[in-house]
Design an enzyme around this catalytic site. Sequence first.
Site, PDB file in Angstrom:
ATOM      1  N   ASP A  89       0.828  -1.212   0.000  1.00 40.98           N
ATOM      2  CA  ASP A  89       0.000   0.000   0.000  1.00 40.98           C
ATOM      3  C   ASP A  89       0.865   1.266   0.000  1.00 40.98           C
ATOM      4  O   ASP A  89       1.980   1.266   0.516  1.00 40.98           O
ATOM      5  CB  ASP A  89      -0.906  -0.025   1.243  1.00 40.98           C
ATOM      6  CG  ASP A  89      -2.126   0.858   1.073  1.00 40.98           C
ATOM      7  OD1 ASP A  89      -2.351   1.386  -0.039  1.00 40.98           O
ATOM      8  OD2 ASP A  89      -2.863   1.033   2.062  1.00 40.98           O
ATOM      9  N   GLY A  90       0.318   2.322  -0.575  1.00 41.93           N
ATOM     10  CA  GLY A  90       0.975   3.623  -0.503  1.00 41.93           C
ATOM     11  C   GLY A  90       1.564   4.122  -1.810  1.00 41.93           C
ATOM     12  O   GLY A  90       2.194   5.189  -1.841  1.00 41.93           O
ATOM     13  N   GLY A 101       0.083   5.446  -4.398  1.00 43.49           N
ATOM     14  CA  GLY A 101      -0.529   6.710  -4.801  1.00 43.49           C
ATOM     15  C   GLY A 101       0.045   7.879  -4.015  1.00 43.49           C
ATOM     16  O   GLY A 101       0.459   8.902  -4.588  1.00 43.49           O
ATOM     17  N   TRP A 104       2.840   8.010  -2.339  1.00 44.62           N
ATOM     18  CA  TRP A 104       4.270   8.154  -2.656  1.00 44.62           C
ATOM     19  C   TRP A 104       4.439   9.063  -3.870  1.00 44.62           C
ATOM     20  O   TRP A 104       5.284   9.963  -3.893  1.00 44.62           O
ATOM     21  CB  TRP A 104       4.847   6.762  -2.921  1.00 44.62           C
ATOM     22  CG  TRP A 104       6.312   6.727  -3.281  1.00 44.62           C
ATOM     23  CD1 TRP A 104       7.361   6.570  -2.420  1.00 44.62           C
ATOM     24  CD2 TRP A 104       6.878   6.840  -4.602  1.00 44.62           C
ATOM     25  NE1 TRP A 104       8.549   6.566  -3.130  1.00 44.62           N
ATOM     26  CE2 TRP A 104       8.287   6.728  -4.460  1.00 44.62           C
ATOM     27  CE3 TRP A 104       6.342   7.009  -5.879  1.00 44.62           C
ATOM     28  CZ2 TRP A 104       9.158   6.788  -5.550  1.00 44.62           C
ATOM     29  CZ3 TRP A 104       7.210   7.078  -6.961  1.00 44.62           C
ATOM     30  CH2 TRP A 104       8.594   6.967  -6.791  1.00 44.62           C
ATOM     31  N   HIS A 108       2.572   3.436  -9.004  1.00 37.38           N
ATOM     32  CA  HIS A 108       2.374   2.000  -9.244  1.00 37.38           C
ATOM     33  C   HIS A 108       3.569   1.417 -10.002  1.00 37.38           C
ATOM     34  O   HIS A 108       3.982   0.289  -9.747  1.00 37.38           O
ATOM     35  CB  HIS A 108       1.072   1.769 -10.018  1.00 37.38           C
ATOM     36  CG  HIS A 108      -0.160   2.195  -9.261  1.00 37.38           C
ATOM     37  ND1 HIS A 108      -0.382   1.832  -7.952  1.00 37.38           N
ATOM     38  CD2 HIS A 108      -1.236   2.961  -9.616  1.00 37.38           C
ATOM     39  CE1 HIS A 108      -1.536   2.345  -7.543  1.00 37.38           C
ATOM     40  NE2 HIS A 108      -2.061   3.042  -8.523  1.00 37.38           N
ATOM     41  N   LEU A 156      11.107 -20.200  -4.556  1.00 39.01           N
ATOM     42  CA  LEU A 156      10.092 -19.356  -3.915  1.00 39.01           C
ATOM     43  C   LEU A 156       8.729 -19.623  -4.550  1.00 39.01           C
ATOM     44  O   LEU A 156       8.602 -19.695  -5.774  1.00 39.01           O
ATOM     45  CB  LEU A 156      10.450 -17.869  -4.103  1.00 39.01           C
ATOM     46  CG  LEU A 156       9.450 -16.864  -3.513  1.00 39.01           C
ATOM     47  CD1 LEU A 156       9.491 -16.898  -1.979  1.00 39.01           C
ATOM     48  CD2 LEU A 156       9.737 -15.443  -4.004  1.00 39.01           C
TER      49      LEU A 156
END
Length: 245
Positions: free
Chosen positions: A20-21, A23, A25, A37, A131
Amino acid sequence: MQSDFHAERASMLHVGIIMDGNGRWAVRRGLSRLRGHEAGVEAIRRVVEAAPDQGVGTLTLYAFSSDNWRRPRTEVAGLMALLRFYLANEVQSLVKNGVRLKVIGRRDRLPDGIAAAIGRAEQATAQGRTLNLRIAVDYSARDAILNAAARLAGAAGAPTRQQFSDLVTGEADLRDVDLIIRTSGEQRLSDFLLWEGAYAELHFTETMWPDFDAEHLAEAVSAFHHRERRFGGLDALPLAPAASL
Ligand code: IPE
Ligand code: IPE
Ligand code: MG
């Protein structure tokens, strides 16, 4: 075979990240939200590369929630274009790094061609053993639970937790999520891994997702190892596979 895959990662963590964050940033830098993004994709690369060294065997990244369709069309279109770009350009390096990719969530509402690209990427990376990377797109944990229940409707008798868990997660014997990280200072789950996160430790950081790197991941994993997990009992159980509880 599926079970062997998960048995191999029995002693490795399942970490979920609510990225999240992006936008905020971007806006703080006078950039468009889409640039945030794009920078977020770079952070995904860093974290995917760093995860195995941190003892992470499974990494579930929340990329687009089913509620994110509510965003302006231009932002949604930009996010879908980025997903298309990621699938087209990342597969080679995922294969090289032994990453097995699986996309969770609905596929039927994605723009043309993306579902097919997801299928190709999953197939190309299916042999990855370093992974288990799960990317949640058009994902809602409540819908995942509801779909599992719907698939069992009419079945004789109640399922075991393990059987139900396999339906919710779409994978046999997937380890419950040990640690959920959310960036950007928000402290909520936003419909992420509600079933598999029953005993997850939660880690919140003010760092915006585009700034998140290997060190932030190491910090979160280290904080996790200092938590005392009890699973309802009185003794600390550092790495109990919670699905079997
Ligand atoms: C996370 O960043 C990415 C998605 C939800 C797709 P946001 O876009 O939610 O960024 P903020 O919360 O507006 O800063
Ligand atoms: C959650 O973030 C979804 C993803 C990170 C993909 P949001 O930014 O959409 O969540 P809310 O709306 O603030 O709860
Ligand atoms: Mg947000």
